[in-house]
Write a protein that holds these residues in place. Sequence first.
Motif, PDB file in Angstrom:
ATOM      1  N   ALA A 354       0.834  -1.206   0.000  1.00 19.81           N
ATOM      2  CA  ALA A 354       0.000   0.000   0.000  1.00 19.81           C
ATOM      3  C   ALA A 354       0.865   1.251   0.000  1.00 19.81           C
ATOM      4  O   ALA A 354       1.862   1.325   0.737  1.00 19.81           O
ATOM      5  N   PRO A 355       0.493   2.275  -0.770  1.00 17.42           N
ATOM      6  CA  PRO A 355       1.265   3.520  -0.838  1.00 17.42           C
ATOM      7  C   PRO A 355       0.925   4.464   0.315  1.00 17.42           C
ATOM      8  O   PRO A 355       0.679   5.656   0.116  1.00 17.42           O
ATOM      9  N   GLY A 356       0.886   3.927   1.518  1.00 14.46           N
ATOM     10  CA  GLY A 356       0.549   4.709   2.693  1.00 14.46           C
ATOM     11  C   GLY A 356       0.308   3.801   3.884  1.00 14.46           C
ATOM     12  O   GLY A 356       0.186   2.581   3.735  1.00 14.46           O
ATOM     13  N   PRO A 357       0.204   4.375   5.083  1.00 10.91           N
ATOM     14  CA  PRO A 357       0.035   3.576   6.294  1.00 10.91           C
ATOM     15  C   PRO A 357      -1.360   2.960   6.408  1.00 10.91           C
ATOM     16  O   PRO A 357      -2.341   3.536   5.956  1.00 10.91           O
ATOM     17  N   LEU A 358      -1.435   1.773   7.042  1.00 11.23           N
ATOM     18  CA  LEU A 358      -2.700   1.105   7.341  1.00 11.23           C
ATOM     19  C   LEU A 358      -2.993   1.253   8.823  1.00 11.23           C
ATOM     20  O   LEU A 358      -2.129   0.972   9.670  1.00 11.23           O
ATOM     21  N   VAL A 359      -4.194   1.707   9.158  1.00  9.91           N
ATOM     22  CA  VAL A 359      -4.584   1.877  10.562  1.00  9.91           C
ATOM     23  C   VAL A 359      -5.974   1.287  10.768  1.00  9.91           C
ATOM     24  O   VAL A 359      -6.745   1.123   9.818  1.00  9.91           O
ATOM     25  N   LYS A 360      -6.296   0.960  12.032  1.00  8.53           N
ATOM     26  CA  LYS A 360      -7.561   0.299  12.331  1.00  8.53           C
ATOM     27  C   LYS A 360      -8.442   1.074  13.309  1.00  8.53           C
ATOM     28  O   LYS A 360      -9.530   0.612  13.650  1.00  8.53           O
ATOM     29  N   THR A 361      -8.003   2.243  13.741  1.00 11.60           N
ATOM     30  CA  THR A 361      -8.767   3.025  14.707  1.00 11.60           C
ATOM     31  C   THR A 361      -8.858   4.481  14.274  1.00 11.60           C
ATOM     32  O   THR A 361      -8.039   4.957  13.464  1.00 11.60           O
ATOM     33  N   THR A 362      -9.848   5.183  14.830  1.00  9.67           N
ATOM     34  CA  THR A 362      -9.970   6.615  14.564  1.00  9.67           C
ATOM     35  C   THR A 362      -8.731   7.356  15.038  1.00  9.67           C
ATOM     36  O   THR A 362      -8.241   8.269  14.363  1.00  9.67           O
ATOM     37  N   GLU A 363      -8.205   6.942  16.193  1.00  7.95           N
ATOM     38  CA  GLU A 363      -7.000   7.582  16.724  1.00  7.95           C
ATOM     39  C   GLU A 363      -5.829   7.426  15.749  1.00  7.95           C
ATOM     40  O   GLU A 363      -5.043   8.360  15.555  1.00  7.95           O
ATOM     41  N   GLY A 364      -5.756   6.253  15.140  1.00 10.87           N
ATOM     42  CA  GLY A 364      -4.694   6.029  14.160  1.00 10.87           C
ATOM     43  C   GLY A 364      -4.851   6.916  12.941  1.00 10.87           C
ATOM     44  O   GLY A 364      -3.860   7.435  12.400  1.00 10.87           O
ATOM     45  N   VAL A 365      -6.086   7.105  12.492  1.00 14.44           N
ATOM     46  CA  VAL A 365      -6.354   8.001  11.363  1.00 14.44           C
ATOM     47  C   VAL A 365      -5.931   9.425  11.705  1.00 14.44           C
ATOM     48  O   VAL A 365      -5.259  10.102  10.907  1.00 14.44           O
ATOM     49  N   ILE A 366      -6.296   9.878  12.881  1.00 18.88           N
ATOM     50  CA  ILE A 366      -5.952  11.237  13.307  1.00 18.88           C
ATOM     51  C   ILE A 366      -4.441  11.428  13.356  1.00 18.88           C
ATOM     52  O   ILE A 366      -3.901  12.438  12.869  1.00 18.88           O
ATOM     53  N   ASP A 367      -3.744  10.464  13.943  1.00 19.62           N
ATOM     54  CA  ASP A 367      -2.274  10.555  14.035  1.00 19.62           C
ATOM     55  C   ASP A 367      -1.640  10.651  12.655  1.00 19.62           C
ATOM     56  O   ASP A 367      -0.715  11.453  12.428  1.00 19.62           O
ATOM     57  N   GLU A 368      -2.126   9.847  11.709  1.00 22.52           N
ATOM     58  CA  GLU A 368      -1.531   9.839  10.375  1.00 22.52           C
ATOM     59  C   GLU A 368      -1.871  11.105   9.594  1.00 22.52           C
ATOM     60  O   GLU A 368      -1.069  11.580   8.788  1.00 22.52           O
ATOM     61  N   ILE A 369      -3.060  11.659   9.826  1.00 23.94           N
ATOM     62  CA  ILE A 369      -3.398  12.932   9.183  1.00 23.94           C
ATOM     63  C   ILE A 369      -2.464  14.032   9.672  1.00 23.94           C
ATOM     64  O   ILE A 369      -1.944  14.832   8.877  1.00 23.94           O
TER      65      ILE A 369
END
Length: 410
Positions: A354-369
Amino acid sequence: MTIRSVKGEKIMAFLFASLYNIMKRIYVRIYRILFCMMTKLPPNKNLVVFESFLGKQYSDNPRAIYEYMKEHDMDFTFYWSVDKRNEHLFQGRGLNTVRRLSLRWLLIMPRAKYWITNSRLPLWIPKPKHTTYVQTWHGTPLKKLAADMREVHMPGTTTEKYKRNFTEEAAKWDYLVSPNQYSSEIFRRAFRFNKTMIESGYPRNDYLYYANTTETIKDLKQKYDLPLDKKIVLYAPTWRDNQFHKKGRYKFDNSLDLSKMKEELGSKYILLLRMHYLVAENLNLSDYEGFAYDFSRHEDIRELYLMADVLVTDYSSVFFDYANLHRPIIFYVYDIDEYRDKLRGFYFDIEEQAPGPLVKTTEGVIDEINRAREVDVTTDKIYQDFYQRFCGLESGDAAKQVVDIVFEDN
């Protein structure tokens, strides 16, 4: 209400449903007979019929091909096949439209020299011998397609029936547009397609090359009344085969915590949500006014790509297109084990490629943004390898390539 009256209502509902289904089958049979009769009339060699996503949108590859032909004053008569529930989306554009499966459609479609669409037509519609059927399709495949699927979980069909119907429809296609060699190999096998493959890149992505300017992006934000002082996150997930109300009406369980996202990101970002066209519900975003915007019914996602600074998706093919812009992509894959192992399966290992990180939680999405502000994908080897493999043909002239091949061959 008595038990007897409840039973009576159920019986009446069953009888009405049965009568409706009988009448529908009769109508389809009669319509098909009439359609076949109309194919015997002299064809109109200058008539082209376009359709996008079952007539629901003026968008995607058919739109790009249409606009190229119009811009170059090609001497054809054009019609757009339109779902009656979406006719308002086509108004005010100077388009010739015809209501899909109407009597007028019956006078136009069978006599057309060219059909250009990005999704399947009803199987019971025969293709006239004089018609050239151009199937543009609508995405680079990550998830398994058609004959490659182990099991089908969609309502109203079985695995065997779904695969058979798909390959019967694909047998009618004269041309199939492919965005890259990877897709061509899969399309030929999964669709059992053995006619002309046009490996050109996707016409819809031409826009991402000729319109990717600061001025255009600013104009789009002003057009849709979006703040100019905030960055934009586009959330564009796919649909789940096993989440549905009934045949043709799918639902989506949005597991993102929008309240937390607004709290953590609202001062610097806004969120545009773009649900898949098969998802039925309207989103209720009233609690997130000024932060989250529903663009699910927006006609063409290409404008959203241009405006977005970051894409958040899952298994949707949108990330293949967005990669053309060399901007950060985040994969929110909270159900990856079920989707990969039970529903569809993948053509390649998304966790590795994947051309980017994979996350499984909202917190993970926020951190990556938050981290995306410091990301330069042009220096990321995985991203650049991905770009070369899947976007290497894209240069802004795919529509021209398709038109040159289809209309010069015929």
